[in-house]
Each structure stands twice: as structure tokens, then as C-alpha cells.
Design a protein around this motif. Structure first.
Motif, short mmCIF file in Angstrom:
data_model
loop_
_atom_site.label_atom_id
_atom_site.label_comp_id
_atom_site.label_asym_id
_atom_site.label_seq_id
_atom_site.Cartn_x
_atom_site.Cartn_y
_atom_site.Cartn_z
N ASN A 129 0.83 -1.21 0.00
CA ASN A 129 0.00 0.00 0.00
C ASN A 129 0.86 1.26 0.00
O ASN A 129 0.54 2.25 -0.66
N ALA A 130 1.96 1.22 0.76
CA ALA A 130 2.85 2.38 0.81
C ALA A 130 3.48 2.63 -0.56
O ALA A 130 3.55 3.78 -1.02
N ILE A 131 3.92 1.57 -1.21
CA ILE A 131 4.53 1.72 -2.54
C ILE A 131 3.51 2.27 -3.54
O ILE A 131 3.83 3.16 -4.34
N GLN A 132 2.29 1.76 -3.45
CA GLN A 132 1.23 2.25 -4.34
C GLN A 132 0.91 3.72 -4.07
O GLN A 132 0.73 4.51 -5.00
N THR A 133 0.84 4.08 -2.78
CA THR A 133 0.53 5.46 -2.40
C THR A 133 1.60 6.43 -2.89
O THR A 133 1.30 7.52 -3.39
N LEU A 134 2.86 6.02 -2.76
CA LEU A 134 3.96 6.91 -3.13
C LEU A 134 4.12 7.03 -4.63
O LEU A 134 4.62 8.05 -5.13
N ASN A 135 3.73 5.98 -5.37
CA ASN A 135 3.77 6.01 -6.84
C ASN A 135 5.16 6.43 -7.35
O ASN A 135 5.28 7.32 -8.20
N LEU A 136 6.19 5.77 -6.85
CA LEU A 136 7.56 6.09 -7.23
C LEU A 136 8.01 5.24 -8.41
O LEU A 136 7.50 4.15 -8.65
N ASP A 137 9.00 5.75 -9.11
CA ASP A 137 9.68 4.97 -10.15
C ASP A 137 10.26 3.71 -9.49
O ASP A 137 10.97 3.80 -8.49
N PRO A 138 9.97 2.51 -10.02
CA PRO A 138 10.48 1.27 -9.41
C PRO A 138 11.99 1.26 -9.22
O PRO A 138 12.49 0.59 -8.30
N SER A 139 12.70 2.00 -10.05
CA SER A 139 14.16 2.03 -9.92
C SER A 139 14.62 2.86 -8.73
O SER A 139 15.79 2.81 -8.35
N GLN A 140 13.70 3.62 -8.13
CA GLN A 140 14.05 4.50 -7.03
C GLN A 140 13.53 4.03 -5.68
O GLN A 140 13.72 4.70 -4.67
N VAL A 141 12.87 2.88 -5.65
CA VAL A 141 12.28 2.43 -4.39
C VAL A 141 12.54 0.95 -4.17
O VAL A 141 12.55 0.15 -5.11
N SER A 142 12.78 0.59 -2.92
CA SER A 142 12.89 -0.81 -2.52
C SER A 142 12.17 -0.95 -1.18
O SER A 142 11.91 0.03 -0.49
N SER A 143 11.82 -2.19 -0.83
CA SER A 143 11.10 -2.41 0.42
C SER A 143 11.77 -3.50 1.23
O SER A 143 12.38 -4.42 0.69
N ILE A 144 11.63 -3.39 2.54
CA ILE A 144 12.20 -4.37 3.46
C ILE A 144 11.13 -4.72 4.49
O ILE A 144 10.55 -3.84 5.13
#
Length: 283
Positions: A61-76
Motif C-alpha cells: 500500500n505504501a509503494i502504491q501510495t507513493l507512486n515512485l519509479d520502481p528504480s528508485q524504491v525498494s522495500s524491506i
């Protein structure tokens, strides 16, 4: 200066909204973002499985909310004590900034309720942006720095100028407080910085970088005055320096004196009506 941001998410609060606002600032719009959710150990395997599944949903949900370029975001997604894991991950990715939500608990409450944000600030040397659950996150235009002769305040000034350099219509607000522990307050006064050496140096640095600035003075209890100025001047983001007073042998321990005492950073963290970026200079 800010190339790697660690965002901690719990499914509640304004941390994601704060990061979206930060990403509108040209100087950090290309920063890499790591989103962290921590799952605490549970008594049963079934409960643990449910927590892991919910943690995955929170990250998605956080990744969707932020709507960032996949190359600029990672999750842990990691198991452990949140206050320890946040510090560990910040070190692993060498974060330039930690963004966290905060319930704004007062000192003793922070200890009794095991406040994650308070402990992370005590144990980490990295700049930390706290966003209380009860504040409204605004687009960042007016950044205030509580300025004095300390190294931590000077570092905050550098960071504020870095953030403001490409913000169209951005404004630096400089606040210099004369301490009156008796609590006697003065009027908030806009001043010509020429008569105040601390303000003069800060204004000169802003002018050198083409950034508009205004300087204010007041007197009273520093924490109360900083919060009063931030509210009355309609500040979008407050930067406050916090020198580390602990001896090197105690760096790995929480500064209990700060937690239960009357530290400036703790007062502002709890009472400010805008997001607060706390930056520390390690002695």
C-alpha cells in the motif's frame, strides 16, 4: 546531500504523505527510497504468519501510495524490535534521512510506551524527520531553522539551504531565541540581521545561494519559543539541531537524561505544530 531516504511505515499516520511532499522538492526528487516495515515477534506461529501477511500489505500500500519509479524504491520486511531494526537498516543502507511517524508522546510516556521514534532519535546519528499523527502536512515552502552558534544549528542551516535552493518561492525563516528560563516571553520581532552576528552570518549564506530569508528574534523558554514561532509564522518544516552530549562509551545506550529531562529537542518533538527535522552533531 540527501541521496538515500529510509521511510518507516506502520499503516497509520502521515509518514507516506510526508515523503510525497518531500519528493516535490527538486533537490531530493531523485533520492533512493527504502520503505521499511517491522514485524514484532508473536506468541504463536499463526499470529506471526498473519503479521507477516499484514506487513506485506502495508508495504504494498505504501509503494502504491507513493507512486515512485520502481528504480528508485525498494522495500524491506523484517522481524524484530522496531526501534533496533530501524537503526540497523538505516546503517545498512547508509541513509541520509530517516522519515518516521510519531504519536507525539511526552517524555515519560515515551519510555513507558516504548516509543520507537524517540528511541531511534536517541540511538541514531542520522537526521530524522518526525511527523506527528495530529498535524497537517503542507507543501514545503517556508523552512525555519532555530539558529545559534552551535555546530548542529549550522548543519541545519546547510540542510535547509540545500532543500530550498530549487524551491520556487521558497523562504528561509531564521529564529534566534534569547533564553529566559523564567518563562517571560517577548514579542516575536522581525529584525535587520546586521545587528545580530549569528543571524547576519546565516542571512549572508542564504543570500550567497540566492535564497530569500527573514530573521526573527524572541525571548523565553527556548522550546516554547521555537514552537510558538513555528506556529505563528505558519512554518511548513522546522529544522532543529541536537548535539549529542553522551560520552563515547555510552553511544549505544539511550540518553535517559534526555528522555525524562527537559531537553529542547524532546519538547519541540512533542509540541511543534509542523513536521520537525532533527539533526545531530556527534561530539
Amino acid at each position: 546531500m540527501i541521496n538515500k531516504i529510509l521511510l518507516t511505515v506502520s499503516g497509520l499516520g502521515h509518514a507516506e504523505e510526508m515523503l510525497k511532499t518531500l519528493r516535490e522538492i527538486p533537490s531530493i526528487e531523485s533520492a533512493k527510497v527504502t520503505i521499511l516495515h517491522v514485524v514484532q515477534a508473536q506468541n504463536t506461529a499463526a499470529t506471526m504468519t498473519a503479521k507477516w501477511e499484514n506487513g506485506g500489505k502495508i508495504l504494498a500500500n505504501a509503494i502504491q501510495t507513493l507512486n515512485l519509479d520502481p528504480s528508485q524504491v525498494s522495500s524491506i520486511l523484517r522481524e524484530g524490535d522496531p526501534k533496533d531494526v530501524v537503526c540497523q537498516v538505516a546503517d545498512e543502507i547508509d541513509a541520509d534521512l530517516i522519515v518516521m511517524g510519531s504519536r507525539g508522546l511526552k517524555r515519560l510516556q515515551s519510555i513507558l510506551s516504548n516509543s520507537v521514534s524517540q528511541y531511534v532519535f536517541q540511538l541514531s546519528s542520522r537526521p530524522m524527520l518526525l511527523v506527528k499523527d495530529d498535524i497537517y502536512v503542507k507543501r514545503i515552502k517556508r523552512i525555519m531553522v532555530a539558529i545559534d552558534n552551535s555546530d548542529s544549528a549550522k548543519n541545519c542551516l546547510k540542510l535547509a539551504l540545500f532543500l530550498l535552493r530549487d524551491i520556487q518561492g521558497g523562504q528561509l525563516i531564521l529564529a534566534n531565541i534569547s533564553t529566559d528560563l523564567g518563562g517571560k516571553k517577548s514579542e516575536i520581532t522581525e529584525v535587520n540581521s546586521d545587528k545580530n552576528p549569528v543571524l547576519a552570518a546565516a542571512v549572508a549564506e542564504a543570500q550567497k545561494q540566492g535564497i530569500q530569508s527573514r530573521a526573527y528574534i524572541s525571548s523565553g523558554k527556548p522550546g516554547e519559543e521555537i514552537c510558538r514561532l513555528a506556529e505563528e509564522l505558519n512554518i511548513d518544516l522546522l529544522l532543529l539541531g541536537s548535539p549529542d552530549r553522551r560520552p563515547s562509551i555510552a553511544k549505544s545506550f539511550v540518553d535517559i537524561d534526555r528522555l525524562i529531562g527537559s531537553s529542547l529537542s524532546d519538547y519541540v518533538r512533542v509540541n511543534a505544530t509542523c513536521p520537525v527535522l532533527l539533526a545531530r552533531t556527534i561530539a
